[in-house]
Design a protein around this motif. Structure first.
Motif, mmCIF file in Angstrom:
data_model
loop_
_atom_site.group_PDB
_atom_site.id
_atom_site.type_symbol
_atom_site.label_atom_id
_atom_site.label_comp_id
_atom_site.label_asym_id
_atom_site.label_seq_id
_atom_site.Cartn_x
_atom_site.Cartn_y
_atom_site.Cartn_z
ATOM 1 N N THR A 37 45.840 53.713 41.510
ATOM 2 C CA THR A 37 46.917 52.887 40.940
ATOM 3 C C THR A 37 46.900 51.489 41.555
ATOM 4 O OG1 THR A 37 48.295 54.852 40.589
ATOM 5 C CG2 THR A 37 49.401 52.706 40.570
ATOM 6 N N GLY A 64 39.360 46.368 44.229
ATOM 7 C CA GLY A 64 40.147 45.694 43.213
ATOM 8 C C GLY A 64 39.710 44.261 42.986
ATOM 9 N N LYS A 74 43.851 49.603 40.268
ATOM 10 C CA LYS A 74 44.089 49.169 38.888
ATOM 11 C C LYS A 74 45.022 47.971 38.835
ATOM 12 C CE LYS A 74 45.902 50.742 34.441
ATOM 13 N NZ LYS A 74 46.536 51.878 33.697
ATOM 14 N N TYR A 121 43.090 44.902 39.975
ATOM 15 C CA TYR A 121 42.049 44.603 38.976
ATOM 16 C C TYR A 121 42.657 43.996 37.715
ATOM 17 C CZ TYR A 121 38.079 45.356 35.832
ATOM 18 O OH TYR A 121 37.049 45.173 34.930
ATOM 19 N N VAL A 122 43.708 44.610 37.196
ATOM 20 C CA VAL A 122 44.331 44.126 35.956
ATOM 21 C C VAL A 122 44.937 42.741 36.173
ATOM 22 C CG1 VAL A 122 46.215 44.533 34.325
ATOM 23 C CG2 VAL A 122 44.742 46.430 35.031
#
Length: 253
Positions: free
Chosen positions: A4, A105, A7, A10-11
């Motif tokens: 989580t 990330g 992510k 990264y996002v």
């Protein structure tokens, strides 16, 4: 492994990338087009063939490597430097996530950005030259490894830099000259013997040579040496990042 957290980082980084489409995509395409006009047309008209391929096609791997290396380094360095600059890196360090998840990330996002730009440059090249890739799987593998390894280097630079001037210092004064002198626009075999020997001390030569082999099946150095160079460079970067987080170098002060 906290997927989580990975992510989320990264996002966030990828979203910032897509918010600047003009700088992220249009600029590399225009730069590549100019390189093809200057090198492919002006110089290529005076050079018939290099290692069995047209000069315009020969410079394609070098152009992609030039863009990918600089983009990977710049994206990763800015990605981690900006939280340092505004102070939010301390929130990241105090969160219940490991340094490995932080690195995955940021480095993963920077490598993804450079990979996308590399594919766009490859697509742009097809508009200027008839290009056939001899080993497409190997080409993609080399591209991914290069994006990842130079993103690791950029992450180190972002932590090391104390200001925006230092952030640009190594990419401008070290990486770009090494790429230009690493056989991006010429074959090492075209140099005098003395300069061939000197050029072999340039680590970028092995990366570009391996990438060019994936395109045309020919290289200045063996594919084994190219893979070894990438593995060694990646290992060194990972070791340095591990030391940085272990000691808190320029992160906890």
């Amino acid at each position: 492994m906290n997927f989580t957290a990975i992510k989320a980082i990264y996002v966030f980084e990828m979203t910032r990338f897509f918010r600047t489409l003009l700088q992220s995509f249009v600029s590399p395409v225009l730069s590549t087009s100019l390189y093809f006009v200057v090198f492919g047309t002006a110089i290529g008209s005076r050079i018939n063939m290099v290692e069995g391929v047209s000069y315009a096609a020969f410079i394609v791997p070098g152009l992609i490597m030039l863009t990918v290396m600089t983009q990977s380094t710049a994206n990763a360095s800015f990605g981690i430097y900006f939280p340092k600059f505004i102070g939010t890196v301390y929130e990241l360090l105090s969160a219940p996530i490991s340094f490995l998840e932080i690195v995955i990330g940021y480095v993963g996002a920077a490598a993804s950005k450079a990979f996308l730009v590399g594919l766009i440059i490859l697509g742009t090249a097809h508009l200027f030259v008839d290009l056939t890739i001899a080993h497409p799987v190997a080409m993609l593998a080399f591209l991914v490894m290069t994006c990842f390894s130079f993103a690791l280097l950029g992450f180190i630079i972002g932590i090391w830099a104390k200001n925006f001037e230092q952030l640009q210092l190594i990419p401008l004064l070290v990486i770009t000259p090494l790429v230009f002198l690493g056989g991006s626009f010429y074959s090492v075999s075209m140099l005098p013997p003395v300069w061939q020997t000197i050029t072999m001390f340039n680590p970028v030569v092995y990366l570009i040579s391996g990438f060019r082999w994936a395109f045309f099946g020919t290289a200045d150095v063996s594919i084994g040496l190219s893979l070894l160079a990438i593995a060694l460079f990646t290992g060194i970067c990972i070791a340095v990042i591990g030391w940085i987080f272990k000691t808190g170098y320029r992160l906890k002060s």
